[in-house]
Motif scaffolding. Structure first.
Motif, PDB file in Angstrom:
ATOM      1  N   CYS A 120      34.105 -16.072  28.715  1.00  0.00           N
ATOM      2  CA  CYS A 120      33.291 -17.255  29.024  1.00  0.00           C
ATOM      3  C   CYS A 120      31.811 -16.942  28.874  1.00  0.00           C
ATOM      4  O   CYS A 120      31.305 -16.011  29.502  1.00  0.00           O
ATOM      5  N   MET A 121      31.124 -17.721  28.044  1.00  0.00           N
ATOM      6  CA  MET A 121      29.721 -17.473  27.755  1.00  0.00           C
ATOM      7  C   MET A 121      28.842 -18.292  28.692  1.00  0.00           C
ATOM      8  O   MET A 121      29.055 -19.477  28.884  1.00  0.00           O
ATOM      9  N   SER A 122      27.858 -17.643  29.247  1.00  0.00           N
ATOM     10  CA  SER A 122      27.007 -18.259  30.258  1.00  0.00           C
ATOM     11  C   SER A 122      25.889 -19.100  29.663  1.00  0.00           C
ATOM     12  O   SER A 122      25.553 -19.007  28.490  1.00  0.00           O
ATOM     13  N   THR A 123      25.300 -19.920  30.515  1.00  0.00           N
ATOM     14  CA  THR A 123      24.128 -20.718  30.153  1.00  0.00           C
ATOM     15  C   THR A 123      22.828 -20.022  30.516  1.00  0.00           C
ATOM     16  O   THR A 123      21.752 -20.527  30.210  1.00  0.00           O
ATOM     17  N   ASN A 124      22.904 -18.866  31.206  1.00  0.00           N
ATOM     18  CA  ASN A 124      21.711 -18.295  31.824  1.00  0.00           C
ATOM     19  C   ASN A 124      21.373 -16.867  31.439  1.00  0.00           C
ATOM     20  O   ASN A 124      20.383 -16.311  31.928  1.00  0.00           O
ATOM     21  N   ASP A 125      22.168 -16.247  30.574  1.00  0.00           N
ATOM     22  CA  ASP A 125      21.964 -14.833  30.286  1.00  0.00           C
ATOM     23  C   ASP A 125      20.549 -14.535  29.804  1.00  0.00           C
ATOM     24  O   ASP A 125      20.037 -15.177  28.892  1.00  0.00           O
ATOM     25  N   THR A 126      19.992 -13.507  30.411  1.00  0.00           N
ATOM     26  CA  THR A 126      18.630 -13.113  30.096  1.00  0.00           C
ATOM     27  C   THR A 126      18.526 -11.593  30.205  1.00  0.00           C
ATOM     28  O   THR A 126      18.931 -11.020  31.211  1.00  0.00           O
ATOM     29  N   VAL A 127      18.025 -10.956  29.169  1.00  0.00           N
ATOM     30  CA  VAL A 127      17.733  -9.519  29.210  1.00  0.00           C
ATOM     31  C   VAL A 127      16.278  -9.345  28.805  1.00  0.00           C
ATOM     32  O   VAL A 127      15.889  -9.710  27.697  1.00  0.00           O
ATOM     33  N   LEU A 179      21.843 -11.220  34.412  1.00  0.00           N
ATOM     34  CA  LEU A 179      20.401 -11.105  34.342  1.00  0.00           C
ATOM     35  C   LEU A 179      20.109  -9.615  34.318  1.00  0.00           C
ATOM     36  O   LEU A 179      20.670  -8.851  35.099  1.00  0.00           O
ATOM     37  N   VAL A 180      19.252  -9.201  33.405  1.00  0.00           N
ATOM     38  CA  VAL A 180      18.891  -7.793  33.287  1.00  0.00           C
ATOM     39  C   VAL A 180      17.381  -7.707  33.097  1.00  0.00           C
ATOM     40  O   VAL A 180      16.819  -8.435  32.272  1.00  0.00           O
ATOM     41  N   VAL A 181      16.734  -6.857  33.883  1.00  0.00           N
ATOM     42  CA  VAL A 181      15.322  -6.557  33.632  1.00  0.00           C
ATOM     43  C   VAL A 181      15.204  -5.058  33.433  1.00  0.00           C
ATOM     44  O   VAL A 181      15.638  -4.273  34.287  1.00  0.00           O
ATOM     45  N   LEU A 182      14.678  -4.669  32.292  1.00  0.00           N
ATOM     46  CA  LEU A 182      14.413  -3.265  31.990  1.00  0.00           C
ATOM     47  C   LEU A 182      12.902  -3.070  31.990  1.00  0.00           C
ATOM     48  O   LEU A 182      12.158  -3.958  31.551  1.00  0.00           O
ATOM     49  N   THR A 183      12.460  -1.923  32.468  1.00  0.00           N
ATOM     50  CA  THR A 183      11.026  -1.627  32.440  1.00  0.00           C
ATOM     51  C   THR A 183      10.820  -0.239  31.865  1.00  0.00           C
ATOM     52  O   THR A 183      11.694   0.633  31.973  1.00  0.00           O
ATOM     53  N   THR A 184       9.667  -0.030  31.253  1.00  0.00           N
ATOM     54  CA  THR A 184       9.315   1.301  30.768  1.00  0.00           C
ATOM     55  C   THR A 184       7.815   1.483  30.894  1.00  0.00           C
ATOM     56  O   THR A 184       7.047   0.518  30.791  1.00  0.00           O
TER      57      THR A 184
END
Lengths: 383, 383
Positions: free
Chosen positions: A215-222, A181-186
């Motif tokens: 292994c590829m995830s079911t939840n990846d979010t950027v 999980l990745v959250v970027l802000t600007t």
């Protein structure tokens, strides 16, 4: 400083009781504007967790006011009831923050196939809202950890504007994307289409080229959120470069903290006929369990590199392949090269160059070795 | 009885000194006719060892009089000099047996990227020729072992004819084919095109569906030689069934002796839209390191099965997927099914059924778990 390095954002990280051990498990990131632009990139896995399906819908509008993230449960493979749980989470955040649920993204990470304890999660959202702070980025980054040993943050300063972010991910790390999980802000004043362009360009050469365990995830979010609070619109090239730097930094931190790993392997494929060829070869090398074991044993076993290259459809002549390990060209023209005894593999970072001698394109893939600790962590721990 | 169960064949297995530990390392199988028909299937890896390149040429003629096999060195990635070594091996066997070198197949297994000690191998061929015997099949099977803990043989009796064989292979086991050498012999009176048809049909559903560790070898070779000594030409269906039974038996033995494995995993993909879909999904499950670790830990982690299915291009609806582990349907309709506590995983063999609910085709893939012993064996031992 994480997601609150840029102006216009507040964040919080708390322990809602989702994790049985009482560790922080719920993060909230809020964009206070004036702009509420956003872009997102999600897992390519066709089995997608409920929060991914929800957030993909939210992102279609190009507007995100808040993101709720939880560790302690992936809410994947939980059926229609799991989707209702994600919906209720967004509704709860909207209610306590005075927003529309359609502008609240949700991200989850943890064990697949288990419902989230909503009796703990929903009060947690309210508690987190009460602790929102312009200095809360660090706590948010800590709350999304699963098997991560450290939390991951990064910040790049532009000319009057900033890009910052946080990431979690330690296993199930593979393109499309990692279990992360990745959250970027600007605080740059950038519209949603421009954010989308910059984010896709950045993830393509960073997170998407991390392959810790195939292994590829079911939840990846950027996610990339822009507040516009700096009142500055940077030139696209400068902005995109800053986003890529933050992504590359976070991606490198993910590899450096991968489950059970003792080596970080930089695989550079050079002189490929196309970038696609270079990426295909790099991933094949990255996923070769026998090579990953050899690297763990500090054995410069270039034969395993060649056997991995041989399984691809990339353009090459087997008798023209060259391989260097930590600067020593152990394979030349598909055969024995410099003395393998010259290879020094004592350090954590290992560099492999695979020269396909077929063109002018190249790509870099990051991977990890395969260790008994990885086996132990993933056989003893349900995730 | 191995390769000498069928009439018309002699074999030998000796220690030529190729292996430094003095173990048997050279096998010779001779077809004494009257027929000298043969077929072969080789690795799909584009980086092919010298003996594979040589034997592919030999097999084009459809005639094989003898096979020389060595362990202790793969003669892969050894350039033109390595090819000359294979050629010299065939010439030596031809000389001492009074044959044409163009009818002598060669197969090698061991470390990639190292030249073979020809000063030991060539005298070894002569010594083996002196020990050829109609009872030599067992010794030949022993001489081709590398990290195998046991030698592998199989025999099926037809009506007046026999198919027998030997195999070696313990690591780098993956479709196309495994790191394995297999020689099958029969005294049935069958011509080369029929042998080819039966062998390809058999390997497609046996050796090609073994995926111990996802790593494809440079040296895989499966040969089927017919002597015609029984003076019987069986109906094609009976003959093909016997060849498939021997292949299936040997393939199962390879999985049962895979490096470091503690579990043999039978992955059955059912209700697929096509057999190709079933095989693609089965291989994706077979290669998922996280699932392989979970199986090692006796954890019925069906979420990892679903995440592996989700990476494929097979036809399916994520909300219609069903998964059974050892008879318990732990996942129904893409979500939580029967209680995972009901799954008993104490035994070595583990059965996974992945029901794609998309059609009427199916396939079975065999795999192994991922263990610390596998990591140890492949990080400490150059192979």
């Amino acid at each position: 400083m994480s997601v609150t390095a840029a102006k216009g954002f507040t964040a919080a990280g708390i322990a809602a009781g989702i994790k049985e051990n009482g560790n922080p498990d719920l993060a909230l990131v809020v964009n206070n504007g004036p702009r509420l632009a956003a872009a997102g990139v999600f897992t390519a896995n066709r089995v997608k967790a409920a929060p991914v399906l929800w957030s993909q819908q939210v992102l279609k509008g190009g507007t995100v006011s808040a993101v709720v993230l939880n560790s302690g449960g992936a809410n994947a493979c939980t059926g229609p009831l799991g989707f209702q749980d994600t919906h209720a989470t967004a509704e709860k955040a909207a209610e306590v923050l005075g927003l529309s649920a359609g502008e609240v993204a949700v991200a989850s990470t943890g064990l697949i196939g288990v419902r989230l304890p909503m009796d703990k999660l929903l009060p947690g959202v309210e508690k987190a809202a009460g602790e929102l702070s312009a200095h809360g980025g660090e706590k948010a980054a800590i709350a999304i950890k699963t098997t991560d040993t450290v939390h991951k943050t990064s910040v790049v300063e532009g000319d009057g504007w900033t890009v910052g972010g946080m990431a979690k991910g330690a296993g199930m790390l593979a393109p499309g994307l990692a279990t992360m999980l990745v959250v970027l802000t600007t605080d740059a004043d950038v519209d949603a289409p421009t954010l989308d362009k910059a984010l896709r360009a950045a993830t393509r050469t960073t997170f998407d080229r991390v392959d810790s365990d195939g292994c590829m995830s079911t939840n990846d979010t950027v996610l990339l959120l822009a507040s516009g609070a700096s009142e500055t619109t940077p030139p696209y090239g400068e902005f995109a470069a800053a986003v890529e730097r933050v992504c590359a930094d976070l991606a490198r931190q993910l590899i450096g903290d991968a489950e059970g790993a003792s080596k970080d392997i930089r695989i550079e494929v050079t002189n490929a006929a196309s970038e696609d060829d270079a990426v295909e070869v790099g991933r094949s090398i990255a996923r070769n369990n026998l090579l990953k074991c050899a690297i763990h044993g500090e054995d410069p076993n270039w034969g395993r590199v060649l056997s991995a290259i041989g399984t691809t459809s990339a353009e090459f002549d087997p008798d023209a392949l060259n391989v260097a390990i930590n600067g020593v060209w152990v394979c030349k023209n598909g055969s024995v090269g410099e003395d393998r005894e010259l290879v020094d593999m004592r350090y954590r970072e290992v560099h492999i160059i695979a020269d396909l001698a077929a063109g002018g394109d190249s790509a870099v893939i990051w991977a990890n070795d395969l260790t008994a600790d990885y086996v132990h962590e993933n056989s003893a721990y349900s995730s």
